[in-house]
Design a protein around this motif. Structure first.
Motif, PDB file in Angstrom:
ATOM      1  N   CYS A  97     -13.578  19.731 -26.436  1.00  0.00           N
ATOM      2  CA  CYS A  97     -15.001  19.856 -26.091  1.00  0.00           C
ATOM      3  C   CYS A  97     -15.688  20.915 -26.941  1.00  0.00           C
ATOM      4  CB  CYS A  97     -15.085  20.272 -24.620  1.00  0.00           C
ATOM      5  SG  CYS A  97     -16.016  19.140 -23.685  1.00  0.00           S
ATOM      6  N   GLY A  98     -16.655  20.500 -27.733  1.00  0.00           N
ATOM      7  CA  GLY A  98     -17.412  21.443 -28.565  1.00  0.00           C
ATOM      8  C   GLY A  98     -16.547  22.082 -29.640  1.00  0.00           C
ATOM      9  N   GLY A  99     -15.328  21.619 -29.819  1.00  0.00           N
ATOM     10  CA  GLY A  99     -14.419  22.260 -30.784  1.00  0.00           C
ATOM     11  C   GLY A  99     -13.857  21.270 -31.780  1.00  0.00           C
ATOM     12  N   LYS A 100     -12.576  21.509 -32.117  1.00  0.00           N
ATOM     13  CA  LYS A 100     -11.930  20.743 -33.179  1.00  0.00           C
ATOM     14  C   LYS A 100     -11.875  19.233 -32.895  1.00  0.00           C
ATOM     15  CE  LYS A 100      -8.486  21.583 -36.394  1.00  0.00           C
ATOM     16  NZ  LYS A 100      -7.352  22.032 -36.977  1.00  0.00           N
ATOM     17  N   LYS A 101     -12.038  18.458 -33.978  1.00  0.00           N
ATOM     18  CA  LYS A 101     -11.952  17.000 -33.835  1.00  0.00           C
ATOM     19  C   LYS A 101     -10.841  16.464 -34.728  1.00  0.00           C
ATOM     20  CE  LYS A 101     -16.840  16.219 -33.089  1.00  0.00           C
ATOM     21  NZ  LYS A 101     -18.075  15.662 -33.573  1.00  0.00           N
ATOM     22  N   PHE A 102     -10.189  15.431 -34.280  1.00  0.00           N
ATOM     23  CA  PHE A 102      -9.153  14.762 -35.070  1.00  0.00           C
ATOM     24  C   PHE A 102      -9.514  13.281 -35.092  1.00  0.00           C
ATOM     25  CE2 PHE A 102      -7.391  18.415 -32.997  1.00  0.00           C
ATOM     26  CZ  PHE A 102      -6.572  19.019 -33.946  1.00  0.00           C
ATOM     27  N   ASN A 103      -9.375  12.669 -36.251  1.00  0.00           N
ATOM     28  CA  ASN A 103      -9.735  11.249 -36.320  1.00  0.00           C
ATOM     29  C   ASN A 103      -8.667  10.478 -37.092  1.00  0.00           C
ATOM     30  OD1 ASN A 103     -12.161   9.275 -38.073  1.00  0.00           O
ATOM     31  ND2 ASN A 103     -11.322   8.868 -36.078  1.00  0.00           N
ATOM     32  N   LEU A 104      -8.189   9.396 -36.495  1.00  0.00           N
ATOM     33  CA  LEU A 104      -7.220   8.522 -37.175  1.00  0.00           C
ATOM     34  C   LEU A 104      -7.817   7.120 -37.240  1.00  0.00           C
ATOM     35  CD1 LEU A 104      -4.311   7.963 -38.295  1.00  0.00           C
ATOM     36  CD2 LEU A 104      -3.675   7.363 -35.963  1.00  0.00           C
ATOM     37  N   GLN A 105      -7.992   6.654 -38.486  1.00  0.00           N
ATOM     38  CA  GLN A 105      -8.486   5.281 -38.691  1.00  0.00           C
ATOM     39  C   GLN A 105      -7.438   4.528 -39.479  1.00  0.00           C
ATOM     40  OE1 GLN A 105     -12.058   5.500 -41.003  1.00  0.00           O
ATOM     41  NE2 GLN A 105     -13.309   6.161 -39.295  1.00  0.00           N
ATOM     42  N   LEU A 106      -7.174   3.293 -39.103  1.00  0.00           N
ATOM     43  CA  LEU A 106      -6.210   2.519 -39.886  1.00  0.00           C
ATOM     44  C   LEU A 106      -6.946   1.484 -40.724  1.00  0.00           C
ATOM     45  CD1 LEU A 106      -3.130   1.868 -37.573  1.00  0.00           C
ATOM     46  CD2 LEU A 106      -3.605   3.771 -39.087  1.00  0.00           C
ATOM     47  N   PRO A 107      -6.760   1.510 -42.055  1.00  0.00           N
ATOM     48  CA  PRO A 107      -7.420   0.507 -42.891  1.00  0.00           C
ATOM     49  C   PRO A 107      -6.757  -0.866 -42.727  1.00  0.00           C
ATOM     50  CG  PRO A 107      -5.991   1.893 -44.226  1.00  0.00           C
ATOM     51  CD  PRO A 107      -5.915   2.425 -42.820  1.00  0.00           C
ATOM     52  N   ALA A 108      -7.489  -1.921 -43.046  1.00  0.00           N
ATOM     53  CA  ALA A 108      -6.949  -3.286 -42.900  1.00  0.00           C
ATOM     54  C   ALA A 108      -6.058  -3.613 -44.085  1.00  0.00           C
ATOM     55  CB  ALA A 108      -8.088  -4.285 -42.769  1.00  0.00           C
ATOM     56  N   LEU A 109      -4.916  -2.945 -44.164  1.00  0.00           N
ATOM     57  CA  LEU A 109      -3.950  -3.190 -45.244  1.00  0.00           C
ATOM     58  C   LEU A 109      -2.638  -3.585 -44.615  1.00  0.00           C
ATOM     59  CD1 LEU A 109      -4.648   0.031 -47.337  1.00  0.00           C
ATOM     60  CD2 LEU A 109      -5.341  -2.294 -47.924  1.00  0.00           C
ATOM     61  N   LEU A 110      -1.736  -4.088 -45.447  1.00  0.00           N
ATOM     62  CA  LEU A 110      -0.432  -4.481 -44.913  1.00  0.00           C
ATOM     63  C   LEU A 110       0.294  -3.275 -44.326  1.00  0.00           C
ATOM     64  CD1 LEU A 110       1.043  -6.947 -47.543  1.00  0.00           C
ATOM     65  CD2 LEU A 110       0.145  -7.446 -45.262  1.00  0.00           C
ATOM     66  N   THR A 111       1.076  -3.519 -43.269  1.00  0.00           N
ATOM     67  CA  THR A 111       1.913  -2.471 -42.685  1.00  0.00           C
ATOM     68  C   THR A 111       3.114  -2.261 -43.609  1.00  0.00           C
ATOM     69  OG1 THR A 111       1.303  -3.417 -40.600  1.00  0.00           O
ATOM     70  CG2 THR A 111       3.068  -1.840 -40.542  1.00  0.00           C
ATOM     71  N   PRO A 112       3.594  -1.094 -43.908  1.00  0.00           N
ATOM     72  CA  PRO A 112       3.203   0.196 -43.346  1.00  0.00           C
ATOM     73  C   PRO A 112       2.141   0.928 -44.167  1.00  0.00           C
ATOM     74  CG  PRO A 112       5.204   0.488 -44.617  1.00  0.00           C
ATOM     75  CD  PRO A 112       4.807  -0.959 -44.761  1.00  0.00           C
ATOM     76  N   LEU A 113       1.611   0.232 -45.215  1.00  0.00           N
ATOM     77  CA  LEU A 113       0.617   0.888 -46.080  1.00  0.00           C
ATOM     78  C   LEU A 113      -0.557   1.406 -45.248  1.00  0.00           C
ATOM     79  CD1 LEU A 113       0.850   1.208 -49.082  1.00  0.00           C
ATOM     80  CD2 LEU A 113      -0.733  -0.711 -49.378  1.00  0.00           C
ATOM     81  N   ASN A 114      -0.988   0.581 -44.278  1.00  0.00           N
ATOM     82  CA  ASN A 114      -2.150   0.972 -43.454  1.00  0.00           C
ATOM     83  C   ASN A 114      -1.858   2.267 -42.704  1.00  0.00           C
ATOM     84  OD1 ASN A 114      -0.276  -0.190 -41.677  1.00  0.00           O
ATOM     85  ND2 ASN A 114      -1.876  -0.840 -40.271  1.00  0.00           N
ATOM     86  N   LEU A 115      -0.610   2.386 -42.196  1.00  0.00           N
ATOM     87  CA  LEU A 115      -0.259   3.566 -41.404  1.00  0.00           C
ATOM     88  C   LEU A 115      -0.194   4.796 -42.315  1.00  0.00           C
ATOM     89  CD1 LEU A 115       0.625   4.790 -38.711  1.00  0.00           C
ATOM     90  CD2 LEU A 115       2.954   4.135 -39.241  1.00  0.00           C
ATOM     91  N   PHE A 116       0.441   4.626 -43.484  1.00  0.00           N
ATOM     92  CA  PHE A 116       0.589   5.779 -44.374  1.00  0.00           C
ATOM     93  C   PHE A 116      -0.766   6.241 -44.906  1.00  0.00           C
ATOM     94  CE2 PHE A 116       5.164   4.211 -45.078  1.00  0.00           C
ATOM     95  CZ  PHE A 116       5.547   4.839 -43.907  1.00  0.00           C
ATOM     96  N   ILE A 117      -1.613   5.291 -45.315  1.00  0.00           N
ATOM     97  CA  ILE A 117      -2.937   5.692 -45.828  1.00  0.00           C
ATOM     98  C   ILE A 117      -3.781   6.268 -44.693  1.00  0.00           C
ATOM     99  CG2 ILE A 117      -5.087   4.804 -46.850  1.00  0.00           C
ATOM    100  CD1 ILE A 117      -3.371   3.169 -48.706  1.00  0.00           C
ATOM    101  N   GLY A 118      -3.682   5.632 -43.507  1.00  0.00           N
ATOM    102  CA  GLY A 118      -4.423   6.140 -42.344  1.00  0.00           C
ATOM    103  C   GLY A 118      -4.021   7.574 -42.029  1.00  0.00           C
ATOM    104  N   LEU A 119      -2.704   7.854 -42.058  1.00  0.00           N
ATOM    105  CA  LEU A 119      -2.245   9.217 -41.745  1.00  0.00           C
ATOM    106  C   LEU A 119      -2.670  10.202 -42.838  1.00  0.00           C
ATOM    107  CD1 LEU A 119       1.341   8.554 -40.282  1.00  0.00           C
ATOM    108  CD2 LEU A 119      -0.619   9.506 -39.053  1.00  0.00           C
ATOM    109  N   LEU A 120      -2.562   9.772 -44.110  1.00  0.00           N
ATOM    110  CA  LEU A 120      -2.956  10.672 -45.205  1.00  0.00           C
ATOM    111  C   LEU A 120      -4.435  11.036 -45.116  1.00  0.00           C
ATOM    112  CD1 LEU A 120      -1.050   9.283 -48.329  1.00  0.00           C
ATOM    113  CD2 LEU A 120      -0.776  11.504 -47.225  1.00  0.00           C
ATOM    114  N   LYS A 121      -5.247  10.054 -44.723  1.00  0.00           N
ATOM    115  CA  LYS A 121      -6.700  10.292 -44.701  1.00  0.00           C
ATOM    116  C   LYS A 121      -7.191  10.820 -43.357  1.00  0.00           C
ATOM    117  CE  LYS A 121      -8.596   7.127 -48.083  1.00  0.00           C
ATOM    118  NZ  LYS A 121      -9.459   5.947 -48.242  1.00  0.00           N
TER     119      LYS A 121
END
Ligand SMILES: Cc1cc2nc3c(=O)[nH]c(=O)nc-3n(C[C@H](O)[C@H](O)[C@H](O)COP(=O)(O)OP(=O)(O)OC[C@H]3O[C@@H](n4cnc5c(N)ncnc54)[C@H](O)[C@@H]3O)c2cc1C
Length: 440
Positions: A97-121
């Motif tokens: 609340c009112g503080g730090k934010k974390f965001n994880l988005q997964l791109p529409a790419l083949l697994t596990p590429l989507n997970l690795f790029i999502g985590l990196l970004k």
């Protein structure tokens, strides 16, 4: 089987998603179905309720793309998933609340590429957080997270060297939401399966799905229509009080004075409702013993009504460090301004009365979203036994669908399956039981 028992007749006890799936699958195969439900409506723990004349649910439900059996039964019943479900690629915001934010988005790419790029970004996480999450992710992908004995999720995360940020802002909220069990108690084995099926098969499995209509309109209404069209009979407000068994063959059930006969009986009930029906039959003592060891966790949903101008940027986000855990905008269900606040698992909030809890939730929302106007109304729904506690060792307690009594079957989200107590597990068990009966 005793001679006077109709062979192709099946009594399904319980009209939740497991019972309804089993009944529709069997009705399609030409079985004569009698469905007995103790409540005044179908749907069980995933059912429609009213709030200020608007249809909502007894609890805000979220589905994920990995719910393949659920989509399959909806398809078989000709239910359009585009009309009933809002599906989007995973985009999760976790916010203090009112503080730090974390965001994880997964791109529409083949697994596990989507997970690795999502985590990196991913935003808000340090390089070390990401590195540790990536290593854990690659182990999940290669199926190499394995501990001979089941351990708790918090032990697992420690062994897998997850950082404080990863635990607090990612794994803990995901564990509570999916297993409805705190990480110190939750089964690592089940959690790993959930993560694997969500993130390591197809990128679409991680999609977040929010119902656009009330849950009753998704499965219970069309399923009951289907069952009745196929000559099935549905009795509401009928509590089964006894199973009739003759020489290890089921012959039917009793609802107080009424007796129903059939060659098969499916108990599609939660463990605590199943237990009194089976505990006195010696051939079912081992199952009864295990069911007696189940414990349960609550889920609270607060529906908070704001003016229609309140439209969060994301349909779903997690709040960290507050009693309120997830907020879901019912805008996707055409209910602009209505926010569902979800609190999974046990906690001090269960000691508060509804007025105190409503005021806690409203002041948390006012702190986190200071630009929102004051809420007009709030409805709190507590489901005290929302799900069984998916704790360490739970796999050993979950029974098979087949029992030692001929013609007696168990279905429900708690029976042996890959998943924790979810809609998918309930549907899977209903479908599997129908297949077993058909092969019998
Ligand atoms: C608040 C809440 C939020 C949830 N959120 C999610 C979510 O986001 N995603 C997700 O996938 N899952 C979620 N779940 C879990 C999901 O709803 C359940 O896993 C699923 O609905 C269980 O279905 P079931 O058919 O196995 O059991 P039930 O739904 O419990 O069905 C059993 C039925 O049997 C009836 N019955 C009981 N005793 C008798 C008797 N003696 N005779 C006749 N009938 C009887 C009951 O009335 C009930 O209708 C949530 C559950 C709750 C409560």
């Amino acid at each position: 089987m005793p001679n006077d028992t109709p062979k192709k007749s099946v009594i399904v006890v319980g009209g939740g998603w497991a019972g309804l799936t089993c009944a529709t699958e069997l009705a399609r195969q030409g079985y004569e179905i009698t469905l007995l439900e103790s409540a005044r409506q179908l749907g069980g723990r995933a059912r429609r309720v009213a709030f200020d004349k608007q249809p909502v649910d007894n609890g805000q439900h979220i589905l994920i793309g990995a719910y393949r059996e659920t989509f399959s039964i909806l398809k078989k019943l000709n239910i359009s998933t585009t009309e009933t479900l809002d599906r989007r690629p995973l985009d999760l915001l976790f916010q203090y609340c009112g503080g730090k934010k974390f965001n994880l988005q997964l791109p529409a790419l083949l697994t596990p590429l989507n997970l690795f790029i999502g985590l990196l970004k991913a935003k808000g996480f340090s390089a070390k957080d990401k590195w540790r999450a990536l290593i854990f992710g690659s182990k999940l992908f290669s199926n190499s997270v394995f501990y001979e004995n089941d351990i708790s999720v918090s032990e697992l995360l420690k062994k897998e060297k997850q950082t404080e940020n990863n635990i607090k802002a990612l794994w803990e909220p995901i564990c509570l939401a999916s297993l409805n069990t705190p990480i110190d108690e939750a089964s690592a084995r089940v959690f790993v399966r959930v993560l694997h099926d969500t993130f390591c098969r197809s990128h679409k499995d991680a999609d977040i799905i929010i119902p656009k209509v009330d849950l009753g309109s998704i499965l219970p209404d069309p399923a009951s229509e289907f069952i009745e069209k196929h000559s099935g009979i549905i009795h509401l407000s009928k509590r089964v009080t006894e199973i009739n068994i003759n020489q290890r063959h089921v012959t039917g059930v009793r609802c107080d004075k009424d007796v129903y006969k059939a060659g098969h009986v499916v108990l599609a009930l939660p463990p605590h409702a199943c237990l009194p029906l089976i505990k006195d039959h010696p051939a079912l003592h081992d199952i009864a013993y295990n069911l007696n060891s189940f414990s349960y966790n609550p889920i609270v949903t607060a529906y908070v009504k704001y003016p229609a101008s309140v439209r969060p940027n994301l349909p779903i986000q997690a709040l960290l460090g507050t009693t309120s855990q997830w907020i879901v905008s019912r805008d996707v269900a055409g209910q602009a301004g209505l926010i569902a606040v979800v609190i999974s698992g046990p906690g001090p909030h269960m000691q508060l009365d509804n007025e105190q809890l409503a005021s806690t939730i409203q002041s948390e929302l006012a702190n986190c979203f200071p630009h929102w106007p004051q809420a007009d109304d709030i409805k709190i729904i507590r489901e005290k036994r929302a799900t069984y506690s998916c704790r360490v060792g739970i796999d050993l307690l979950r029974p098979n669908n087949k029992t030692r009594i001929n013609g007696l079957w168990l279905a429900g989200d708690y029976t042996k399956s890959f998943y924790p107590a979810t809609i998918e597990s309930a549907v899977l068990s209903g479908k599997h039981t129908a297949e077993l009966i058909n092969q019998h």
